[in-house]
Design a protein around this motif. Structure first.
Motif, PDB file in Angstrom:
ATOM      1  N   VAL A  75       0.651  -1.131  -0.015  1.00  0.00           N
ATOM      2  CA  VAL A  75      -0.309   0.171  -0.124  1.00  0.00           C
ATOM      3  C   VAL A  75       0.885   1.131   0.033  1.00  0.00           C
ATOM      4  N   SER A  76       0.614   1.872  -1.082  1.00  0.00           N
ATOM      5  CA  SER A  76       1.251   3.664  -0.955  1.00  0.00           C
ATOM      6  C   SER A  76       0.209   4.266  -0.292  1.00  0.00           C
ATOM      7  N   ILE A  77       0.443   4.901   0.749  1.00  0.00           N
ATOM      8  CA  ILE A  77      -0.484   5.578   1.598  1.00  0.00           C
ATOM      9  C   ILE A  77      -0.839   6.970   0.827  1.00  0.00           C
ATOM     10  N   SER A  78      -0.132   7.640   0.344  1.00  0.00           N
ATOM     11  CA  SER A  78      -0.093   9.065  -0.512  1.00  0.00           C
ATOM     12  C   SER A  78      -1.088   8.518  -1.651  1.00  0.00           C
ATOM     13  N   GLU A  79      -0.923   7.525  -2.590  1.00  0.00           N
ATOM     14  CA  GLU A  79      -1.801   7.305  -3.616  1.00  0.00           C
ATOM     15  C   GLU A  79      -3.114   6.655  -3.097  1.00  0.00           C
ATOM     16  N   LEU A  80      -3.274   6.067  -1.983  1.00  0.00           N
ATOM     17  CA  LEU A  80      -4.601   5.715  -1.503  1.00  0.00           C
ATOM     18  C   LEU A  80      -5.355   7.036  -1.207  1.00  0.00           C
ATOM     19  N   VAL A  81      -4.725   7.973  -0.599  1.00  0.00           N
ATOM     20  CA  VAL A  81      -5.485   9.251  -0.188  1.00  0.00           C
ATOM     21  C   VAL A  81      -5.819   9.995  -1.410  1.00  0.00           C
ATOM     22  N   LYS A  82      -4.904  10.044  -2.295  1.00  0.00           N
ATOM     23  CA  LYS A  82      -5.328  10.635  -3.786  1.00  0.00           C
ATOM     24  C   LYS A  82      -6.472  10.072  -4.181  1.00  0.00           C
ATOM     25  N   GLU A  83      -6.591   8.800  -4.372  1.00  0.00           N
ATOM     26  CA  GLU A  83      -7.802   7.912  -4.860  1.00  0.00           C
ATOM     27  C   GLU A  83      -8.971   8.255  -4.046  1.00  0.00           C
ATOM     28  N   ILE A  84      -9.076   8.246  -2.636  1.00  0.00           N
ATOM     29  CA  ILE A  84     -10.159   8.557  -1.979  1.00  0.00           C
ATOM     30  C   ILE A  84     -10.529   9.909  -2.270  1.00  0.00           C
ATOM     31  N   GLU A  85      -9.808  11.090  -2.467  1.00  0.00           N
ATOM     32  CA  GLU A  85     -10.106  12.325  -2.712  1.00  0.00           C
ATOM     33  C   GLU A  85     -10.802  12.366  -4.275  1.00  0.00           C
ATOM     34  N   MET A  86     -10.358  11.678  -5.153  1.00  0.00           N
ATOM     35  CA  MET A  86     -10.764  11.556  -6.561  1.00  0.00           C
ATOM     36  C   MET A  86     -12.159  11.272  -6.394  1.00  0.00           C
ATOM     37  N   LEU A  87     -12.309  10.042  -5.643  1.00  0.00           N
ATOM     38  CA  LEU A  87     -13.645   9.499  -5.582  1.00  0.00           C
ATOM     39  C   LEU A  87     -14.701  10.656  -5.192  1.00  0.00           C
ATOM     40  N   LYS A  88     -14.245  11.338  -3.976  1.00  0.00           N
ATOM     41  CA  LYS A  88     -15.131  12.403  -3.568  1.00  0.00           C
ATOM     42  C   LYS A  88     -15.471  13.288  -4.617  1.00  0.00           C
ATOM     43  N   LYS A  89     -14.476  13.935  -5.459  1.00  0.00           N
ATOM     44  CA  LYS A  89     -14.835  14.813  -6.390  1.00  0.00           C
ATOM     45  C   LYS A  89     -15.908  14.171  -7.290  1.00  0.00           C
ATOM     46  N   ASN A  90     -15.789  12.940  -7.429  1.00  0.00           N
ATOM     47  CA  ASN A  90     -16.912  12.365  -8.519  1.00  0.00           C
ATOM     48  C   ASN A  90     -18.006  11.728  -7.584  1.00  0.00           C
ATOM     49  N   ASN A  91     -18.427  12.256  -6.396  1.00  0.00           N
ATOM     50  CA  ASN A  91     -19.465  11.864  -5.547  1.00  0.00           C
ATOM     51  C   ASN A  91     -19.580  10.708  -5.367  1.00  0.00           C
ATOM     52  N   LEU A 192       2.704  10.577   8.738  1.00  0.00           N
ATOM     53  CA  LEU A 192       1.736  10.878   9.910  1.00  0.00           C
ATOM     54  C   LEU A 192       0.583  11.679   9.462  1.00  0.00           C
ATOM     55  N   LYS A 193       0.951  12.468   8.418  1.00  0.00           N
ATOM     56  CA  LYS A 193      -0.095  13.270   7.846  1.00  0.00           C
ATOM     57  C   LYS A 193      -1.312  12.286   7.397  1.00  0.00           C
ATOM     58  N   PHE A 194      -0.790  11.528   6.498  1.00  0.00           N
ATOM     59  CA  PHE A 194      -1.623  10.554   5.812  1.00  0.00           C
ATOM     60  C   PHE A 194      -2.397   9.706   6.846  1.00  0.00           C
ATOM     61  N   LYS A 195      -1.626   9.295   7.731  1.00  0.00           N
ATOM     62  CA  LYS A 195      -2.098   8.408   8.880  1.00  0.00           C
ATOM     63  C   LYS A 195      -3.552   9.031   9.386  1.00  0.00           C
ATOM     64  N   ASN A 196      -3.405  10.345   9.710  1.00  0.00           N
ATOM     65  CA  ASN A 196      -4.656  11.190  10.070  1.00  0.00           C
ATOM     66  C   ASN A 196      -5.763  10.753   9.465  1.00  0.00           C
ATOM     67  N   ILE A 197      -5.698  10.611   8.130  1.00  0.00           N
ATOM     68  CA  ILE A 197      -6.728  10.400   7.139  1.00  0.00           C
ATOM     69  C   ILE A 197      -7.312   9.386   7.155  1.00  0.00           C
ATOM     70  N   ILE A 198      -6.362   8.028   7.183  1.00  0.00           N
ATOM     71  CA  ILE A 198      -6.840   6.730   7.167  1.00  0.00           C
ATOM     72  C   ILE A 198      -7.055   5.956   8.342  1.00  0.00           C
TER      73      ILE A 198
END
Length: 430
Positions: A75-91, A192-198
């Motif tokens: 798991v790349s945490i940074s890429e996972l967070v990007k994907e989560i944000e992309m899905l949010k933008k697409n509702n 640690l920044k990304f950890k707070n999100i996931i």
């Protein structure tokens, strides 16, 4: 009723598994990624909207589905967070619907640097990786020095382990590959920044799956790369770094083999391959250009043009046996609509000895010439057809030939990129 379904690629990946997972997920409660990393690219088209996923299970576009990234995934945490944000933008909102195994290994920036440096050094002998750090991350896992998702929960432990492994990689990157070094404190800050999100997503996913099976919830296990890229059973060394065959489900999730009810092999109506390695049916003529254009054969992860070829029946039979496949799903049938004739490789001929072979040993494939059977094309539109009886006769005959070669039935056919451009030949859930 089939409770737990495995969906695997039978070729070198890019078979269209994501669409099939997405389509079947409307019947399921859980979708589980069990191997690979963000080197996978699953392209989904929902109501003409294109969504590309790399880590997040494809079924999460359905609002009632729970997604699991299990221990077999890197798991790349940074890429996972990007994907989560992309899905949010697409509702598409996945809060409280995505869980990540605390035992999954992390992909970190030095893994990516090492991946790229090695490929560059190999030159023309490069494997053709995606440059996403997948291989080095799996190496760390096997060498028992891997940082895991669960380590994010303990900052002190994470810092000590990270400093040690960064020093290990810096020594190689600087002295051997003449590359830049990494500061572990910078990486730690980002983690640690990304950890707070996931943070709320991290858990023991084995417990979730055990409970789901006990309560007879339907689970779909989503394969990433194809079977012929399996680290043990693929065209080694031109393979991925994980087990992309059915055995990877068991080791990559902790679910026992008796819990798997149905194994669906996804097969493109022709063949493609990204990266280097043997490809017996590869085309270099106008048919290659046609398949590339009509099939949009460019990698969803890297954008690289895929190599194209006729359907390889020898490789398909190998995948059927290797995975104990229950049935096949044929994708991209519509891409063949305008071809006057279509070929299927039924055996390999050794160009040195004029002997025929039906094995898939990578050591011998370079000297093999495909032996083809030729079938008439249908020269009619199949795109969007949703009933088997509406297919042209020649298309139905082509499907029957694939069934005969593979020795198992075709239960699904995809006739276009949209989730609804699908034929259910047989009810998968009885």
């Amino acid at each position: 009723m089939k409770q737990n379904i495995v969906i695997l690629g039978t070729q070198w990946g890019d078979e269209g598994k994501g669409k099939i997972v997405d389509y079947l997920s409307k019947y399921s409660s859980y979708v589980v990624r069990f191997h690979g990393g963000h080197n996978a690219g699953h392209t989904l088209v929902v109501d003409q909207k294109k969504i590309v996923l790399h880590l997040i299970p494809s079924g999460l576009l359905h609002p009632n589905v729970i997604g699991i990234i299990s221990n077999g995934v890197v798991v790349s945490i940074s890429e996972l967070v990007k994907e989560i944000e992309m899905l949010k933008k697409n509702n598409f909102f996945i809060h409280q619907r995505l869980f990540i195994s605390d035992s999954a290994s992390l992909i970190l920036p030095f893994h990516i640097a090492m991946d790229i440096a090695r490929e560059k050094t190999l030159g023309i002998n490069a494997i053709g990786t995606t440059g996403r750090g997948i291989g080095p991350a799996y190496e760390d896992k096997i060498a028992r020095r891997s940082l895991r998702v669960g380590d994010l929960k303990n900052e002190k432990k994470l810092s000590l382990k990270l400093e040690k492994i960064v020093n290990y990689y810096n020594a190689q990157l600087v002295s051997i590959y003449k590359d830049k070094s990494f500061d572990y404190k910078v990486i730690l800050k980002d983690l640690l920044k990304f950890k707070n999100i996931i943070n709320d997503m991290i858990t023991d996913t084995n417990i979730i799956l055990y409970e789901a099976i006990k309560n007879k919830k339907m689970i779909i296990f989503e394969g990433a790369q194809g079977s012929l890229l399996d680290i043990d059973h693929g065209t080694y060394p031109y393979v991925t770094s994980s087990n992309s065959t059915v055995g990877g489900v068991i080791t990559g999730t902790g679910v026992g083999p008796k819990s798997l009810d149905y194994i669906l092999g996804v097969t493109k109506a022709y063949s493609t391959r990204v990266g280097n390695g043997p490809f017996p049916t590869e085309l270099f003529d106008e048919t290659d250009s046609y398949l590339s254009k009509e099939g949009n054969e460019f990698g969803s992860t890297t954008g690289r043009k895929r190599r194209t070829g006729w359907l390889d029946g020898v490789a398909l039979r190998y995948s059927v046996q290797l995975n104990s496949l229950s049935a096949l799903c044929i994708t991209k049938l519509d891409v063949l609509d305008n071809l006057k004739e279509i070929k299927i490789c039924i055996a390999y001929q050794n160009i040195n000895t004029l002997e025929f072979h039906t094995s898939l040993s990578c050591n011998n494939l370079e000297n093999m010439k495909p032996v083809y059977e030729v079938y008439p094309g249908w020269m009619k539109k199949t795109s969007g057809i949703k009933k088997i009886e509406d297919l042209p006769k020649a298309a139905k005959n082509y499907i029957k030939c694939i069934e005969k070669i593979a020795g198992i039935p075709v239960d699904m056919i995809s006739t276009g990129p949209d989730r609804n451009d699908t034929i259910l030949v047989r009810n998968l859930f009885l």
